[in-house]
Design a protein around this motif. Structure first.
Motif, PDB file in Angstrom:
ATOM      1  N   UNK A 582       0.291  -4.172  -1.473  1.00  0.00           N
ATOM      2  CA  UNK A 582       0.233  -2.803  -1.974  1.00  0.00           C
ATOM      3  C   UNK A 582       0.134  -1.802  -0.825  1.00  0.00           C
ATOM      4  N   UNK A 583      -0.548  -2.216   0.268  1.00  0.00           N
ATOM      5  CA  UNK A 583      -0.644  -1.343   1.434  1.00  0.00           C
ATOM      6  C   UNK A 583       0.724  -1.144   2.077  1.00  0.00           C
ATOM      7  N   UNK A 584       1.531  -2.207   2.114  1.00  0.00           N
ATOM      8  CA  UNK A 584       2.897  -2.065   2.619  1.00  0.00           C
ATOM      9  C   UNK A 584       3.690  -1.124   1.719  1.00  0.00           C
ATOM     10  N   UNK A 596      -4.435   0.492  -4.210  1.00  0.00           N
ATOM     11  CA  UNK A 596      -4.818  -0.293  -3.041  1.00  0.00           C
ATOM     12  C   UNK A 596      -6.337  -0.442  -2.985  1.00  0.00           C
ATOM     13  N   UNK A 597      -7.058   0.651  -3.251  1.00  0.00           N
ATOM     14  CA  UNK A 597      -8.524   0.580  -3.244  1.00  0.00           C
ATOM     15  C   UNK A 597      -9.035  -0.375  -4.328  1.00  0.00           C
ATOM     16  N   UNK A 626      -8.398  -7.320   6.120  1.00  0.00           N
ATOM     17  CA  UNK A 626      -9.207  -6.156   5.738  1.00  0.00           C
ATOM     18  C   UNK A 626      -8.905  -4.958   6.630  1.00  0.00           C
ATOM     19  N   UNK A 627      -8.693  -5.232   7.925  1.00  0.00           N
ATOM     20  CA  UNK A 627      -8.376  -4.124   8.842  1.00  0.00           C
ATOM     21  C   UNK A 627      -7.015  -3.519   8.523  1.00  0.00           C
ATOM     22  N   UNK A 628      -6.065  -4.350   8.143  1.00  0.00           N
ATOM     23  CA  UNK A 628      -4.730  -3.857   7.804  1.00  0.00           C
ATOM     24  C   UNK A 628      -4.792  -2.951   6.581  1.00  0.00           C
ATOM     25  N   UNK A 629      -5.528  -3.369   5.570  1.00  0.00           N
ATOM     26  CA  UNK A 629      -5.647  -2.565   4.352  1.00  0.00           C
ATOM     27  C   UNK A 629      -6.391  -1.263   4.650  1.00  0.00           C
ATOM     28  N   UNK A 630      -7.487  -1.370   5.429  1.00  0.00           N
ATOM     29  CA  UNK A 630      -8.260  -0.171   5.754  1.00  0.00           C
ATOM     30  C   UNK A 630      -7.415   0.840   6.532  1.00  0.00           C
ATOM     31  N   UNK A 633      -5.113   2.688   4.240  1.00  0.00           N
ATOM     32  CA  UNK A 633      -5.805   3.699   3.437  1.00  0.00           C
ATOM     33  C   UNK A 633      -6.210   4.907   4.269  1.00  0.00           C
ATOM     34  N   UNK A 634      -6.500   4.675   5.555  1.00  0.00           N
ATOM     35  CA  UNK A 634      -6.936   5.773   6.405  1.00  0.00           C
ATOM     36  C   UNK A 634      -5.766   6.558   6.996  1.00  0.00           C
ATOM     37  N   UNK A 635      -4.544   6.004   6.863  1.00  0.00           N
ATOM     38  CA  UNK A 635      -3.376   6.633   7.473  1.00  0.00           C
ATOM     39  C   UNK A 635      -2.919   7.860   6.709  1.00  0.00           C
TER      40      UNK A 635
END
Length: 636
Positions: A582-584, A596-597, A626-630, A633-635
């Motif tokens: 979903x992050x992609x 995504x959250x 977890x870092x990839x998803x975070x 979301x922060x981007x």
């Protein structure tokens, strides 16, 4: 000797074993010592059949010497098998099962071959194939050859002892069906193998805290050990109440029945089943009643068929006595504790084991079971302990990232007794939220040669432990040939058993659970795919999506044996992979931050309960997924 015909279908294993016992002329143990330095490969020509050669598959553990004679040997529908003093029912069962898998339908044990028919020789002779003799190899060593002589196609299996012939049979079985293959082969390579182990004891410790393995998992573990030339199983699960907390009490009949079956299965598979009783938390060393209780317990296990024993004295408070009488008898301090423990161990050896010549030497785990320096405890234990006791040692640390040859020599020098390594990998009771599926690495190739054995403490999750234990088997047998990544992948292929989809899922799942104290790199394959994706390399997004899709479906595609005990990690991998996908999609504008959250929260929600009753979060790919998803979301 009259021939035994084994038609298709094969007789049930128990019936076959009974018949075979009547056929065999006896058994002979014992080799003639270690091989000469730089033992040469077998010389001469095996005269393989002309035609296309059959490839020699990767053999596990890797043998010492393999000579490919560039030919092939057809198994055929009818086979004659010759047995002898070094052939036992387990070895013959393995040979017959492999021949059956390779297409043989009429197997005659004890008969001579007909014209052009394959003869499998397990009577200790190697004449005709220039394979060399197993004489001079260590216990468990063997030679194996397949090729052609003037009399026709031959396969010879010759061990330095019965266990060596059994090991040769396991290698023969891999020539028929290589590790990870979906099917057996009907044609064997013309090959000569000369092989022996690097250290005497090689095996598995069931020594973790928490839920013990089931009886079925233990039986499967013994079968696995035998298949890959591990010969030791130390039974010491901390949560067996009759082994530690209630050590003075005899086993109830139902529990004793299970231990009896394990001992019998182990003996039939050439595995030493070591029963390890842990009285340390409550024993009064100077008490005649406690010593008598310990021997009563061992006598109960002896009657159940156990022939190898250990008295671990690990994980106890060394600063206090369990009874005032010990303080009066031994004084105070670490050296006093060591003397008290030596008295107890010596009593077990002299009063119980010495009168039983078929018993194995006593094992112990000292209270100070790690480190490379001497001290009052180790010095006193070394001086007071009988010479016939073997000490287990975990390395420089409780969980040792590396094991060096010099450290092993130092341990043997300080304990002044034979040392068997108790390697605390892949055990995960100290980090119960993680599976440890990374490679067995960081061990010098010289270590097995300077100790009496190498064993590994496994995880609570029996099936998930197999890749690391497979790698341990390769290392302990032939450490100079050990390639950690290759051995780990072969262990995954063993689990997949020829299912390509399952193997793809296993490789991705193992990568996700790669990090350990031996190799801390988190999910290296996935991390590389993410880095390529961030850099925008050609095809990088598709490659990342494909990998994440494999992870998302792994809980349904990995082998069934892994789906039970590893379910929390498979479920977490499913949810984290979906969150990452979903992050992609979020970056592509085809998904939302809210979704995504939500997926991330679901992924964070998986837990397990540890052996102390505490709830722990399940971690997979920590620091990568977890870092990839975070970051997504922060981007922007």
């Amino acid at each position: 000797m009259r021939a035994l015909r084994i038609p298709s279908p094969l007789l049930p294993g128990c019936a076959l074993g009974l018949v075979i016992v009547l056929l065999l002329r006896g058994c002979a143990d014992g080799g003639d010592g270690p091989p000469r330095a730089g033992a040469p490969s077998a010389g001469g020509d095996a005269r393989p059949r002309a035609g296309a050669p059959a490839p020699v598959p990767a053999l596990w553990p890797p043998p010492r010497v393999v000579r490919d004679d560039r030919g092939s040997v057809a198994i055929g529908r009818t086979v004659a098998v010759r047995t002898g003093d070094t052939t036992d029912p387990a070895a013959l069962d393995t040979v017959v099962a492999a021949l059956r898998a390779g297409g043989a339908r009429d197997i005659r044990v004890g008969d001579e071959p007909r014209s052009g028919e394959l003869l499998v020789v397990t009577d200790g002779t190697t004449a005709g194939l220039a394979a060399g003799s197993p004489r001079g190899l260590p216990r468990g060593g063997y030679v194996l050859a397949a090729g052609h002589t003037g009399g026709g196609p031959r396969v010879v299996l010759a061990g330095a002892d019965r266990t060596g012939t059994f090991h040769a049979a396991q290698t023969f079985a891999q020539l028929v069906r290589p590790v990870g293959s979906a099917a057996a082969r009907t044609t064997l390579p013309a090959v000569r193998v000369r092989d022996w182990p690097a250290t005497a004891a090689r095996g598995v410790v069931e020594g973790f805290y928490g839920t013990p393995w089931t009886h079925g998992e233990r039986l499967a573990q013994l079968d696995f050990a035998a298949r890959f030339k591990l010969n030791t199983y130390v039974y010491t699960p901390k949560d067996d109440p009759y082994l530690r907390a209630r050590w003075r009490e005899p086993y109830p009949a139902a529990r004793l029945t299970g231990l009896r079956e394990l001992a019998r299965r182990a003996e039939a598979r050439h595995v030493s089943f070591v029963y390890a009783l842990s009285p340390g938390p409550s024993v009064c060393y100077s008490s005649a009643a406690d010593r008598a209780a310990l021997l009563r317990k061992f006598r109960q296990l002896w009657q159940a068929g156990v022939r190898a024993y250990a008295v671990p004295l690990d994980d106890i408070d060394i600063t206090r006595w369990n009874c005032p009488a010990d303080g009066a008898a031994y004084g105070s301090g670490r050296a006093a504790v060591a003397r008290a423990q030596a008295d107890l161990l010596n009593h077990v050896r002299r009063a119980f084991l010495a009168p039983r010549p078929e018993a194995a030497p006593l094992l112990t785990v000292p209270t100070e079971y790690d480190g490379t320096r001497a001290g009052p405890y180790k010095t006193a234990l070394a001086a007071a302990l009988d010479a016939g006791v073997t000490v287990m040692w975990t390395g420089p640390l409780v969980v040792s990232p590396t094991l060096r040859t010099g450290q092993a020599r130092a341990a043997a020098r300080h304990y002044a007794h034979p040392v068997v390594i108790w390697d605390n990998y892949p055990v995960n009771d100290y980090t119960p939220g993680t599976l440890l599926l990374g490679p067995y690495t960081g061990r010098d190739p010289g270590v097995p040669g300077v100790v009496a054995g190498v064993t590994a403490n496994a995880m609570n999750q029996a099936a998930a432990s197999l890749p690391a234990l497979f790698s341990l088997a390769a290392y302990a047998w032939h450490p100079q040939a050990h390639r950690p990544a290759a051995a780990l992948d072969a262990g995954l292929r063993f689990l997949a058993a020829g299912d390509r989809r399952a193997l793809t899922a296993l490789r991705a799942f193992a990568d996700l659970n790669h990090a350990s104290r031996l190799d801390p790199a988190p999910a290296p394959r996935l991390a590389a795919l993410i880095e390529a994706y961030r850099r925008g390399g050609p095809g990088a997004e598709d490659a990342l999506r494909e990998h994440l899709t494999v992870l998302a479906s792994a809980r349904d595609t990995v082998p069934r044996a892994l789906r039970g005990s590893a379910a929390p990690w498979l479920d977490a991998a499913h949810d984290w992979a979906r969150a990452a996908l979903a992050a992609v999609a979020l970056r592509d504008g085809t998904d939302t931050r809210a979704r995504v959250r939500a997926l991330r929260e679901a992924a964070r929600g998986h837990t397990v309960t540890d052996w102390q009753g505490r709830v722990r979060t399940v971690e997979v790919g920590a620091g990568v997924l977890d870092a990839f998803v975070a970051r997504a979301l922060d981007g922007p």
